[in-house]
Structures are given as structure tokens and as C-alpha cells.
Design an enzyme around this catalytic site. Structure first.
Site: not given
Length: 614
Positions: A78, A378, A102, A2
Site C-alpha cells: 500500500g 477515478g 512509508d 506489493c
């Protein structure tokens, strides 16, 4: 993922500033295209843009909860990867949850543990909580700085946001740059000193830090730093622990209520994550995973191997996509698209960046977003495990400066003489390097090569890695794509930090420890392939076009960059063989073509943001 923003002003009626808050929030719409929300309750105003990943039907923000007649309000950017465990513990402590997201777990964690909640979080995050009882705003950022957070202190309060553009929308924040900001642009950039916002009034909340602002002022605290302790395990035990940590963090990061894909370059780092993701999807019967790769039209015709990119990626991507049976998507861009996106990428960063490496990533993420909302990438393996050439070359280890900023005199020669005298670029670079080296947490009794490699690792983790994380966040969130970076799990980073260098280069190879940890997961030819970085275009048409753009810029008297640079020197470079070379004009980050593109980005930034140099 966000975008968050807001401000606190202690002696103003914020209810009459709802349009300002809406405008600030709107600047972050690219970070959260799915929903918007604002909340004002004197003396605090919060704005939020949402990209729905977990529990899309719920979890709207700003999120408000009451406990004991006290109100707590959260805006959050996050993902918490240990949210399930935290939720169980909080339920046992009496908390009742209304959603599966979350966000609610994070807010309940703050209500239960206050500012110390950050010590319990495993994830990537930047968030703000208004605490009605304590009458303060609490800001926090994840340990490695995967998610951005900026702030400005004003006479009567504080302004914050995920990106500088949100702060710059506020009338009390002006796009002014001082001497140190110019030094960041021309001698440090595109890397940036931790905490430095380039704009004079804007600061970055450093990774692993929290901030509390109340009527008495602002207090900043480091809640996490790398800790140096003796490593007791042998090579086999170390490799097994790395494998366990990497597998655990990747599986946590695959959790999502929307499609997840993996970026696949054919190199060690991305191939390992893709292989582990395929294994997890197979085990949990989630079907085939999508993988994506990026390249440039005719790059195979123009590619020339060099130390930073010893081989082309295409055959290796094909090898791994077939090995893993992924649903692979080949994304390819032509030179005009990459050049056009240079301006888009500058505006996504709010600063000049890494030229075509940025613009192609922006385009890449835009294409991925058409098919997925979350991607695994990665980033950070080279910083954590010691993969870059500068870990292995004595002349770079002993350069006395950041290894990506060697040959600073070349960079300084691009500046107008009076600007060079004003900002003192070499002295500025030396001071920033000394500060970084002075921060290194020493291990008692460690000397010689071991101490030298610990210092190099620290510089990479705390100075270079944030550059790539910032780039990945801005380019991906610039198009509303969430990218997760498993190699940045703080448990893995802290563990590998203390592994002796001789174990890290097991087998006499760069990232030897990671290769050993991945034995049996990847085919041997991929496992022991030489490192190849994110691809840059090698098409001579790119050099021709960006060089011409730079010359046009120099010939335009209205170009704001003209007062800052040595135009004669830039013209000399453009007309010399060095124009197409891999000389380190910006350390090891940019070749000649990238230099011209970077200067064009600087000029666009100065003009578009109406930057004032004072």
C-alpha cells in the site's frame, strides 16, 4: 505497491518450510516485480514481493526493527498518504528513521501505538506485523478496501495473503467451493459479499477491519465504519469542502519517486483528477503529465447508445487532452486480444470476473506499465456522489434487491435444476440483501426519500464499490502497475455520506454536488456531460467469438461447468435475438455477449484451479 503472504503455525518448525514460503511468495511476483524477500522466525513466516515506488533504494521487506530488545517484523502492501506528518510526530517521540519510505513509518507507528495505529493512517493498505512481545500477528486493511487481504484459519495457526493464489499454494488450503460459494459466482458475482472468499476455507478481511491471531485464536475488530450525523453546511459550503478534500487527497496521492500518470476517459471523474494533477504539476514545476485512454478497434462504427453508455468517449478524451496539454497516449485493442486476455484476467482475480471489461483493463494496464509505474484513476465517484442510473430510477430504488442484481430469475435459470435446488440462489440473494440493509447506520429522525437514498448509498459504497476496487487492483497489479483512487479517501467518503440527497443532486443532475465543486476546474461542456462508464467492446466479432467459445464448451463433455449449468437454456439464449441484447443477464453489469464470456471464464476457472464442488 506489493504482494504479501505468510503463515503462523504454533507447533511446527517453520525453518524447514522455507521452500513453501518461497513458493507462496512467488505466486505474487506480478504484484512486486522489483524485489522479493522472506523471513522466518518460529512460529511466524512472512513473504513479500516489492514494487518500488517510494525510496526504491531502501525499504526492503520484510522490514525488521528492534525496540527494547523486542523484534517487530512487517510486510506491507500500500501507500500512506499522511506519512510525512506521522514521521514528524514519531520523531518527536524518539523514533529514528533509516529510510525515506512509508514502510518504516508504518512499522514505527505500530511499535508506538500498537493495533490502534490504524486510526491514524490515511492511505490504502493491507499489512501484517509479527509482534514478538505479544506473540501475535496483527493484520489490517484500509477503510474502503482498496488493497486486498485474505486469510485462512487452520487448526494450528493462520495463513494470509494479498490474493487467494498465495493461500492456495499452502497444502492446508484446498480449492473447494460449497453452495454459498457457487451462489456468489452465479447470483451475486461478479460482485462479492464482503468477507466472503468464495473458496470454502478462505475469508476476506473486510475493509476497515483488523485481525489479531495468537495461541488462543483469532479476533477480528472493525476500526472504521460510516457514521451518520446531521449535515449542517449549505450547498456552497459543501461544494467548497468537497473541492478542498479532493484537491488535498489528490496532491497527497501524486507523491512518488517513480513516474505517475492519469487515466483519462473524457468523463467527469477522470477529467477532474487529470485537471487537478496538471494544475499541481504546473504549480510545482514538475513538467507535463502523461494521460492514457482505452478503446477498441472499430468501436465507433458499432457503438449504439443506451442508458448506461449514452455517448462515445473518443471526442471527449481528445477535448480534455488538448485542454490540459497532457502527453496523451491512445491505447486501442482488437477483438482477438480482448478475448485472449479473458483467461489472463480470470487468473489475475483467481475467480471469474467482468468479462471483456476485465480483460481490456488488464491489457490497458499492461500497456501503461511500459511507460509509468503509478496511475491515478477515478473509481468510486459514482458510488460516493450518486452517479449511477439506479440512484435515479424508482423501479430500481424500489426493486427490493441490489440494483445491479435485478432480474435474478434470469440468472437462476442458467443453473442446472439440481444445483439451483441445492444453492437456492434467490433465497441466498435475498439474505445477503437483507444483511446489507440491516447494516445501514440510521440517522435519527430521517425517513422517506432521505432514508431511502442513504440506504442506496450504503449498498453502493459497501457492496458495489468493492467490486470495482477489486477489479482495478487485480488487473493493474497483475502487471505490476500501482493505481491510486483519490475518490476513495475516507475523509471525503465520510463527509459526502452525510450530505443530504437534495444537495448531492444540486442543479437537478446526477453528481450535481461534484459538478458544482469542480466549477472553474473543468470546461462546462465536460462538467455537465452525461455519465459514461468504462467502455466495452461493441464489435459483433466479439459476440460471435465468445458465443462460439461458449457453445464449444457446452459440446465438450470434459467441461467442468456442465454439471453446474442448464446447457439447454444457454443454447436457447445463444440461438435467440437476446444473444446480442443488453438484457440484464447479470444485473446491469453484463449484456448478452458478456454472459457468454463470463460462462467461459467460469469454466476456465474451474478447470485451471481444479475446483472441487462439495
Amino acid at each position: 505497491m506489493c504482494g504479501i503472504t505468510g503463515f503462523i503455525q504454533w507447533h511446527k518448525d517453520l525453518t524447514i518450510q522455507s521452500e513453501l514460503l518461497a513458493d507462496m511468495t512467488r505466486t505474487l511476483s506480478h504484484r512486486g516485480p522489483d524485489a522479493a524477500g522472506t523471513w522466518i522466525s518460529n512460529p511466524c513466516a512472512f513473504g513479500h514481493r516489492r514494487l518500488s515506488v517510494m525510496d526504491p533504494e531502501n525499504g526492503a521487506q520484510p522490514m525488521i526493527r528492534k525496540q527494547d530488545d523486542l523484534t517487530y517484523t512487517l510486510v506491507y502492501n500500500g501507500e500512506l498518504y499522511n506519512a510525512p506528518e506521522l514521521k514528524i510526530e514519531l520523531q518527536q517521540r524518539g523514533h529514528v528513521f533509516l529510510t525515506k519510505c512509508d514502510t518504516e513509518v508504518l512499522l514505527a507507528s505500530y511499535i508506538e501505538w500498537g493495533p490502534e495505529c490504524v486510526d491514524r493512517l490515511n492511505g490504502i493498505f493491507a499489512f501484517a506485523v509479527w509482534d514478538e512481545e505479544k506473540q501475535h500477528v496483527f493484520l489490517a486493511r484500509d477503510r474502503l478496501g482498496v488493497k486486498p487481504l485474505f486469510f485462512t484459519e487452520i487448526q494450528d495457526g493462520l495463513i494470509f495473503g494479498s490474493e487467494p493464489k498465495a493461500l492456495l499454494k499452502h497444502p492446508e488450503v484446498e480449492p473447494v467451493v460449497h453452495a454459498d460459494g457457487l451462489a456468489e459466482i452465479f447470483i451475486i458475482g461478479p460482485a462479492r459479499t464482503p468477507g466472503h472468499g468464495v473458496y470454502a476455507s478462505i475469508r476476506e478481511l473486510r475493509p476497515g477491519h483488523t485481525l489479531i491471531h495468537d495461541r488462543s485464536g483469532t479476533k477480528i475488530r472493525a476500526y472504521w465504519k460510516l457514521e451518520s450525523i446531521p449535515h449542517e453546511e449549505d450547498t456552497e459550503q459543501t461544494a467548497q469542502r468537497v473541492r478542498e478534500l479532493l484537491q488535498d487527497t489528490l496532491e497527497r496521492q501524486l507523491a512518488s519517486d517513480v513516474p505517475v500518470c492519469s487515466l483519462l476517459s473524457g468523463g467527469l471523474d477522470s477529467s477532474a483528477l487529470s485537471a487537478l494533477a496538471v494544475s499541481y504539476y504546473t504549480r510545482t514545476e514538475q513538467g507535463q503529465i502523461d494521460t492514457f485512454s482505452v478503446d477498441y478497434v472499430d468501436n465507433d462504427k458499432h457503438f449504439k447508445a443506451h442508458s448506461f453508455q449514452p455517448g462515445a468517449d473518443g471526442p471527449w478524451i481528445k477535448r480534455m487532452a488538448e485542454e490540459l496539454s497532457t502527453n496523451h497516449h491512445w491505447i486501442e485493442f482488437d477483438t482477438p486480444e480482448v478475448i485472449e486476455a479473458l483467461n489472463y484476467s480470470t487468473e489475475a482475480r483467481d475467480l471469474p470476473g467482468m468479462a471483456d471489461v476485465d480483460s481490456s483493463l488488464y491489457l490497458f494496464c499492461r500497456e501503461i506499465k511500459k511507460r509509468a509505474t503509478v496511475a491515478i484513476s477515478g473509481e468510486a465517484a459514482d458510488e460516493v456522489f450518486g452517479g449511477y442510473p439506479w440512484f435515479h430510477r424508482d423501479e430500481m430504488l424500489n426493486s427490493g434487491t441490489f440494483p445491479w442484481a435485478v432480474a435474478p430469475e434470469l440468472r437462476a435459470s442458467l443453473l442446472a435444476p439440481e444445483v439451483k435446488e441445492w444453492i437456492k440462489p434467490i433465497e441466498y440473494l435475498n439474505d445477503r440483501y437483507a444483511e446489507a440493509v440491516g447494516e445501514v447506520p440510521k440517522l435519527a429522525g430521517e425517513t422517506g426519500k432521505a432514508a431511502q437514498m442513504r440506504t442506496m448509498s450504503y449498498l453502493n459504497i459497501t457492496r458495489f464499490m468493492p467490486t470495482l476496487l477489486d477489479r482495478k487492483d487485480r488487473m493493474s497489479m497483475g502487471v505490476g502497475l500501482e493505481v491510486r483512487v483519490p475518490y476513495c479517501d475516507h475523509r471525503l467518503v465520510q463527509y459526502v455520506w452525510n450530505v443530504p440527497w437534495e444537495i448531492k443532486i444540486t442543479g437537478g443532475r446526477e453528481k450535481g454536488l461534484l459538478r458544482k465543486a469542480l466549477e472553474g476546474i473543468l470546461p462546462d461542456d465536460v462538467l455537465y456531460r452525461k455519465k459514461s462508464p468504462y467502455p466495452k467492446t461493441h464489435n459483433p466479432a466479439y459476440l460471435h467469438t465468445v458465443k462460439q467459445q461458449a457453445l464449444d464448451m457446452l459440446n465438450d463433455p470434459s467441461s467442468p461447468i456442465l454439471s453446474l449449468i442448464n446447457a439447454k437454456r444457454v443454447r436457447e439464449i445463444a440461438n435467440s435475438p437476446d444473444a446480442s441484447s443488453n438484457l440484464p443477464w447479470f444485473g446491469q453489469l453484463m449484456s448478452g455477449p458478456q454472459l457468454f464470456a463470463y460462462l467461459v471464464q467460469v469454466n476456465h476457472w474451474l478447470k485451471t484451479y481444479h475446483v472441487a464442488i462439495r
